[in-house]
Design an enzyme around this catalytic site. Structure first.
Site, short mmCIF file in Angstrom:
data_model
loop_
_atom_site.label_atom_id
_atom_site.label_comp_id
_atom_site.label_asym_id
_atom_site.label_seq_id
_atom_site.Cartn_x
_atom_site.Cartn_y
_atom_site.Cartn_z
N CYS A 174 -27.92 -1.20 7.02
CA CYS A 174 -27.68 -2.60 6.69
C CYS A 174 -28.91 -3.47 6.98
CB CYS A 174 -26.47 -3.12 7.47
SG CYS A 174 -26.05 -4.83 7.07
N ARG A 228 0.82 -1.21 0.00
CA ARG A 228 0.00 0.00 0.00
C ARG A 228 0.85 1.25 0.00
NH1 ARG A 228 -5.29 -0.98 3.87
NH2 ARG A 228 -6.41 -2.21 2.32
N THR A 276 -5.90 -16.22 -1.14
CA THR A 276 -4.81 -16.39 -0.19
C THR A 276 -4.83 -15.26 0.82
OG1 THR A 276 -3.53 -17.33 -2.03
CG2 THR A 276 -2.31 -16.81 -0.03
N ASP A 297 -14.68 -8.94 -4.76
CA ASP A 297 -14.04 -10.14 -4.24
C ASP A 297 -14.94 -10.74 -3.17
OD1 ASP A 297 -13.80 -8.28 -2.26
OD2 ASP A 297 -11.88 -9.06 -1.56
N LEU A 310 3.16 -21.32 -2.13
CA LEU A 310 1.99 -20.42 -2.13
C LEU A 310 0.74 -21.09 -2.70
CD1 LEU A 310 2.32 -16.69 -3.27
CD2 LEU A 310 1.29 -17.65 -1.22
N GLY A 311 0.93 -22.13 -3.52
CA GLY A 311 -0.22 -22.82 -4.08
C GLY A 311 -0.75 -22.20 -5.36
N TYR A 312 -1.70 -22.89 -5.98
CA TYR A 312 -2.28 -22.43 -7.26
C TYR A 312 -1.17 -21.98 -8.21
CZ TYR A 312 -7.01 -22.54 -5.31
OH TYR A 312 -8.20 -22.94 -4.75
N GLU A 344 -1.98 -8.31 -5.79
CA GLU A 344 -3.32 -8.82 -6.10
C GLU A 344 -3.27 -10.24 -6.64
OE1 GLU A 344 -6.12 -7.81 -5.33
OE2 GLU A 344 -5.65 -5.80 -4.63
N CYS A 355 -19.85 -0.79 13.10
CA CYS A 355 -19.71 -0.68 11.65
C CYS A 355 -20.18 0.69 11.16
CB CYS A 355 -20.53 -1.77 10.95
SG CYS A 355 -20.43 -1.68 9.15
N SER A 397 -7.71 -28.73 -2.68
CA SER A 397 -9.03 -28.12 -2.76
C SER A 397 -10.09 -29.14 -3.14
CB SER A 397 -9.00 -26.98 -3.78
OG SER A 397 -8.40 -27.40 -4.98
N TYR A 452 -12.23 -9.54 -11.32
CA TYR A 452 -11.90 -8.90 -10.06
C TYR A 452 -10.58 -8.13 -10.13
CZ TYR A 452 -9.55 -8.13 -5.75
OH TYR A 452 -8.83 -7.51 -4.78
#
Length: 361
Positions: free
Chosen positions: A209, A22, A44, A137, A81-83, A38, A203, A306, A119
């Site tokens: 809401c 950021r 993750t 997301d 990390l996977g995928y 991203e 919130c 998965s 996304y």
DNA sequence: GATCCGTGGCC
DNA sequence: TGGCCAAGGAT
């Protein structure tokens, strides 16, 4: 309903999380940093991503550096990390951006790149380029389902939730700060509007809401029941050479654990067609073992993917020095651990038991 | 729409 | 323990 964006932005200005990718408040984020984070954050959690992100940025300071790296090195940094298709697409995307000289600055342009879908294109557009769009997301789906008390289960409700979420941008206050607004939604979903026991009392959007009004926030969004996970079985062989290297194969570049290394052994069979364990072992030794040896049982590894559970029995042996055991190339070649691309499941398989283990690296 | 594709933390 | 879930994309 369209809630008051300025309430959320005010909350964000006071509760904003500091994350490595950021930009400081008021600063523009680096598109490369945003994109890299991203891709890693797809399915993750933040805490898992942070160390990987730091290592990637240290090794590849720019998208061009990443584009010029060998794919092997990218996969090595990604390992765990996977995928793994993400790593492949990450590399291909870096090369595409290198050719284009820069990241496209539109949602449509970004979405033509490998690994960037509906996304991620909106997340990059909003966060890096301050384009007023709402990236939908899991967080935004949850927030939207609760705001509107949408009871239809996911994933069927996805198009409806995306349509409702896009209206979050109708408020001019949201369009005035697209980057902050997108990140504020993530922070809200990660802290207050969390999946379990949401903190509705504090919130910023509590007043409008519908889910809170009906006392059903925690139950939303509803999800379709997932079907049971089958179990697969395998026997894998851990062969250690006199130098402490281990016999490893390269998996095919696509598909499960694509491009990572693994131990030689039997196919990962479905439990239905699996013979008795004794029979499986017998077949394994005669048909799938890379050599004839006094195999020692090193233990069992259970790993949950998965879409199936894997149960692996590991048999090991260590080749004595000054001996010659020809091993067919289809079983792999001996490698030191630090040269290998190791998925988490293979790390488990390499470490289980206390004999016939490769030298640490 | 349905399936494939990892991993780790939580209750 | 086992099911759930996480800043999804590709086919």
């Amino acid at each position: 309903m369209t809630p008051d964006a300025s309430l959320l932005l005010h909350w964000y200005d006071h509760h904003r999380r500091t994350l490595p990718w950021r930009a400081a408040p008021g600063q523009q984020a680096d598109p490369y940093h945003v994109w890299l984070s991203e891709i890693m954050l797809q399915q993750t959690v933040v805490q898992t991503v942070i160390p990987y992100y730091q290592r990637f940025l240290a090794r590849f300071p720019t998208v061009d550096a990443l584009a010029e790296a060998p794919q092997e090195e990218v996969l090595q940094l990604w390992a765990g990390l996977g995928y793994y298709a993400r790593a492949r697409n990450l590399h291909a995307c870096a090369q595409a951006v290198h050719k284009l000289r820069a990241f496209p600055r539109t949602v449509e342009g970004l979405q033509t790149l490998p690994g960037i879908g509906a996304y991620t294109s909106r997340a990059i557009a909003a966060i890096a380029f301050n384009i007023p769009t709402v990236p939908v997301d899991g967080n935004v789906e949850r927030i939207t389902a609760r705001l509107n008390a949408v009871e239809d289960p996911l994933p069927a409700a996805r198009p409806l939730l995306a349509r409702l979420a896009s209206h979050l941008n109708d408020d001019p206050a949201a369009q005035a700060r697209p980057s902050d607004f997108a990140q504020a939604l993530f922070d809200l979903g990660a802290s207050l509007c969390s999946p379990r026991s949401p903190s509705c009392l504090t919130c910023p959007w509590r007043d409008g809401c519908l889910a809170r009004a009906r006392n059903m926030a925690e139950a939303l969004p509803a999800r379709q029941k997932k079907k049971a996970r089958p179990t697969r079985h395998a026997i894998l062989f851990r062969v250690i050479d006199p130098e402490g290297r281990v016999l490893l194969r390269s998996r095919p570049p696509e598909g499960l654990l694509g491009g990572t290394d693994d131990l030689p052994g039997t196919p990962w069979s479905e439990s239905q067609s699996t013979p008795s364990p004794a029979r499986l072992a017998e077949t394994a030794f005669t048909r799938y073992a890379p050599l004839q040896a006094q195999w020692e049982d090193c233990g069992e590894v259970k790993h949950i993917f998965s879409h199936f559970t894997l149960l692996v029995r590991i048999y090991g042996c260590t080749i004595p020095a000054q001996s010659n055991y020809p091993i067919p190339p289809k079983h792999g070649r001996f490698r030191f651990l630090k040269e290998a691309v190791l998925s988490s499941v293979m790390k488990k398989c390499l470490l289980v038991g206390d004999r016939h283990r490769p030298v640490p690296g």
